[in-house]
Design an enzyme around this catalytic site. Structure first.
Site, short mmCIF file in Angstrom:
data_model
loop_
_atom_site.label_atom_id
_atom_site.label_comp_id
_atom_site.label_asym_id
_atom_site.label_seq_id
_atom_site.Cartn_x
_atom_site.Cartn_y
_atom_site.Cartn_z
N LYS A 167 4.63 0.41 8.66
CA LYS A 167 5.06 1.85 8.10
C LYS A 167 4.18 2.94 8.95
O LYS A 167 4.69 4.06 9.18
CB LYS A 167 3.97 1.66 6.71
CG LYS A 167 4.88 1.15 5.84
CD LYS A 167 4.33 1.50 4.34
CE LYS A 167 3.87 0.16 3.55
NZ LYS A 167 2.52 -0.09 3.61
N ARG A 223 5.40 -12.90 9.68
CA ARG A 223 5.88 -11.73 9.26
C ARG A 223 7.17 -11.56 9.96
O ARG A 223 7.58 -12.37 10.83
CB ARG A 223 5.06 -10.55 10.08
CG ARG A 223 4.09 -10.05 9.61
CD ARG A 223 3.41 -8.85 10.69
NE ARG A 223 3.70 -7.59 10.25
CZ ARG A 223 3.06 -7.16 9.47
NH1 ARG A 223 2.09 -7.67 8.53
NH2 ARG A 223 3.17 -5.54 9.21
N GLU A 266 0.92 -1.35 0.01
CA GLU A 266 0.02 0.05 0.05
C GLU A 266 0.69 1.24 0.23
O GLU A 266 1.71 1.28 0.92
CB GLU A 266 -0.75 0.14 1.43
CG GLU A 266 -1.91 0.97 1.25
CD GLU A 266 -2.75 1.10 2.56
OE1 GLU A 266 -2.57 0.39 3.35
OE2 GLU A 266 -3.58 2.14 2.58
P1 ATP Z 1 2.79 -1.95 7.52
O1 ATP Z 1 2.23 -2.50 8.69
O2 ATP Z 1 4.22 -1.75 7.53
O3 ATP Z 1 2.17 -0.92 6.72
P2 ATP Z 1 1.59 -3.91 5.68
O4 ATP Z 1 1.28 -4.99 5.65
O5 ATP Z 1 0.51 -3.02 6.18
O6 ATP Z 1 2.59 -3.22 6.64
P3 ATP Z 1 1.65 -3.53 2.95
O7 ATP Z 1 2.07 -2.45 2.46
O8 ATP Z 1 0.17 -3.75 2.88
O9 ATP Z 1 2.10 -3.41 4.48
O10 ATP Z 1 2.30 -4.68 2.75
C1 ATP Z 1 2.98 -5.33 1.35
C2 ATP Z 1 3.03 -6.70 1.50
O11 ATP Z 1 4.12 -6.83 2.31
C3 ATP Z 1 1.94 -7.45 2.28
O12 ATP Z 1 1.91 -8.85 1.49
C4 ATP Z 1 2.59 -7.51 3.50
O13 ATP Z 1 2.11 -9.23 4.16
C5 ATP Z 1 4.17 -7.78 3.51
N1 ATP Z 1 4.95 -7.34 4.75
C6 ATP Z 1 4.47 -6.17 5.34
N2 ATP Z 1 5.16 -6.21 6.52
C7 ATP Z 1 5.84 -7.41 6.43
C8 ATP Z 1 6.81 -7.99 7.50
N3 ATP Z 1 7.11 -7.62 8.44
N4 ATP Z 1 7.30 -9.10 6.99
C9 ATP Z 1 6.89 -9.98 5.96
N5 ATP Z 1 6.06 -9.35 5.00
C10 ATP Z 1 5.63 -8.17 5.41
MG MG Z 2 -0.96 -1.88 5.28
#
Ligand code: ATP
Ligand code: MG
Length: 559
Positions: free
Chosen positions: A268, A258, A34
């Site tokens: 983020k 994760r 995102e």
């Molecule tokens: P954040 O909480 O940092 O915003 P998010 O999962 O909301 O993380 P996205 O931009 O939606 O962030 O993530 C893109 C992809 O990266 C998703 O498939 C998510 O599952 C993966 N991802 C995000 N954080 C991690 C992590 N700490 N370890 C492994 N994969 C991750």
């Molecule tokens: Mg997210």
């Protein structure tokens, strides 16, 4: 560079069998960030998994921006994410935006209404929550659940045309309010948001919910294996429900753990808070676990890829020791970083019996781990700089560096013996004096002389002052999120995570190097030239020190 060999994990095993059974001819994956912030090293795990698997199986991987929430998304983040993915060493098959599918998602929504599987609901957000029930209590049907198809279509169109205020209505899937699976209790599909979108502008004022949108995005792109993190496991029944009811391409969602790293935070949202409250110097602050921060700090992408394959894929969440990442960085830099002499805390060393106008050049081994790096000439003169803490006026026995009357080796040059010091009025040492033995060229100790200490140095006439930034862990606590109620995670920020030293001395040939150049300052660690550098003053970031606590820990365990 050879990367660590990957073992067969549960996801690769599933793919093996899907290919063997003929279920899929080609593997298609996607990385779906995102665009609401910069990528962090947790994303690197997902990138390496999705792009890595596609590459290994001769398949494809799309970079897809999951931009269905206009409230937090910006074009700046889209550009930064593209740069980071490329920097990590991956190429996408196709660049997609979820917002490109808004029209198709909307027609799927109307289709579900026509099939009797969706309705417009006027419950307030609070009532919706109460009606949903809990794990131990059945939900209750919404009083709007049995609206006619015509009424639902009319209301949805009017929602889309902007006739209703935010929060007044939602479109919901009509599934089962008594389901033990919470995600199936009539989940929301669309909500009203009178917001401009970074790509579609004001065309829409209803936006699809993640659960409805994500499976459609995967299906539209014919993603065979939709790899995501464990928190989406509870949504998998809903993911499958939409694809089955609509009878469109069935992507398979598979969840993995994760990545969490000790002494930092990995979301983020939290990183954004650090940036917005100026607790760090931007998203690419070298202390941040963001990919842009790691890049600026001097971490090579291959070290991150090796780290990701070392930790592998598992089904259980855990916290990985940051020392393992540091180990992967050192392993890589030790092989590739040219060595340089630089003095972080300089004091002058004058060789009394060395001619004033003489310059000698010694062959300096650029990288002892890489023969092909060769040697380069290093200038040596009567006046040098050495580290202040390599000298003690009254040294204890085990101090093998310089002290009055003691002989030490100047790396690659000569053996020198300290004859005394010069001090200013306050008693600070301003100059160390010594004599050299011309018979010890190259640092040889003839006649079985025992000289234990070897010091690094730079020629005063051939070096210039630079700024050096030393970094420590961003947080004092192993898990910064583990706080008492009401205490913010920022309370465990390490106040000493950045230490700036002015006027360190480095060899002049470094002036030809560009920001991003990485080298080892002998005995001091790995350093990278920062983009803040100017022609007047270079700035170096310390990527990491030389001592490897992870390797030590492993060695201890083996004993
Ligand atoms: P954040 O909480 O940092 O915003 P998010 O999962 O909301 O993380 P996205 O931009 O939606 O962030 O993530 C893109 C992809 O990266 C998703 O498939 C998510 O599952 C993966 N991802 C995000 N954080 C991690 C992590 N700490 N370890 C492994 N994969 C991750
Ligand atoms: Mg997210």
């Amino acid at each position: 560079m050879e990367e660590t060999k990957r073992s067969r994990d549960f996801i690769r095993e599933i793919i093996d069998s899907d290919l063997a059974s003929g279920k899929h001819k080609e593997i298609v994956t996607r990385f779906p960030p995102e665009p609401n912030g910069y990528l962090h090293i947790g994303h690197a795990k997902s990138i390496c998994t999705n792009f890595g698997i596609a590459k290994e199986f001769n398949g494809k991987c799309n970079l897809r921006f999951d931009d269905t929430n206009p409230v937090k998304e910006e074009t700046e983040f889209v550009e930064a994410i593209k740069e980071d993915v490329e920097w990590l060493g991956f190429k996408w098959n196709s660049l997609r935006f979820a917002s490109d599918y808004f029209d198709r998602m909307y027609s799927f929504a109307e289709q579900l209404i026509n099939m009797g599987f969706a309705y417009v609901c006027d419950l307030s957000p609070e009532d919706t929550r109460t009606y949903r029930g809990s794990l131990t209590k059945h939900g209750k049907n919404s009083p709007y659940r049995n609206r006619s198809v015509e009424e639902n279509l009319d209301l949805l169109r009017r929602m889309k045309n902007g006739e209703f205020p935010e929060g007044s209505r939602t479109l919901r899937a009509k599934i089962d309010m008594a389901s033990p699976t919470m995600s199936l209790r009539d989940p929301a599909m669309y909500r009203i948001l009178h917001r401009s979108h970074h790509r579609t502008g004001d065309k829409w004022c209803i936006y699809p919910m993640y659960d409805f949108a994500h499976c459609l995005e995967d299906s539209i792109e014919e993603i065979t294996h939709s790899l995501c993190t464990l928190e989406f496991e509870v949504n998998r029944p809903l993911y499958n429900w939409y694809l089955e009811i609509l009878n469109i391409f069935r992507s398979r969602q598979i969840e993995f753990a994760r990545l969490n790293l000790s002494y930092t935070v990995m979301s983020k949202r939290l990183l954004r808070k650090l940036v917005e409250e100026s607790l760090v110097n931007g998203w690419d602050d070298p202390r941040m676990p963001t990919l842009s921060g790691l890049r600026r700090r001097g971490v090579p992408p291959v070290a991150i890829r090796n780290f990701c394959s070392t930790i592998g894929l598992a089904k259980r969440n855990s916290i990985v020791d940051i020392a393992l990442l540091e180990h992967c960085i050192r392993e890589e830099l030790n092989k590739t970083a040219p060595r340089v002499m630089s003095v972080l805390n300089p004091v002058k060393l004058v060789i009394e019996n060395y001619p004033e106008d003489k310059t000698e050049y010694f062959d300096y081994v650029v990288n002892p781990e890489d023969e092909s790096a060769g040697t380069r000439p290093t200038p040596f003169t009567r006046e040098l700089y050495i580290e202040k803490d390599d000298f003690m006026e009254d040294p204890p026995k085990k101090f093998f560096r310089m002290g009055p009357g003691r002989e030490v080796r100047l790396r690659y040059a000569y053996l020198v013996t300290c004859t005394g010091v010069i001090k200013d009025e306050e008693g600070n040492i301003t100059e160390i004096r010594c004599t050299y033995d011309p018979e010890t060229t190259g640092g040889n100790a003839p006649g079985g002389r025992r000289v234990k200490g070897t010091l690094h140095w730079v020629s005063a006439a051939h070096s210039s002052p630079v700024e050096v930034r030393l970094y420590d862990r961003l947080f004092n606590k192993e898990n910064p999120m583990d706080t008492e109620e009401g205490v913010d995670f920022t309370s465990s920020l390490n106040p000493d995570s950045l230490c700036t030293i002015a006027n360190c001395m480095v060899e002049n040939h470094m002036k030809d190097k560009e920001p991003g150049f990485i080298c080892q300052f002998e005995r001091k660690g790995y350093f990278c030239i920062d983009p803040d550098s100017s022609s007047e003053k270079m700035v170096f970031n310390r990527t990491i020190t030389l001592r490897d606590s992870w390797a030590k820990m492993k060695a201890k365990k083996k004993q």
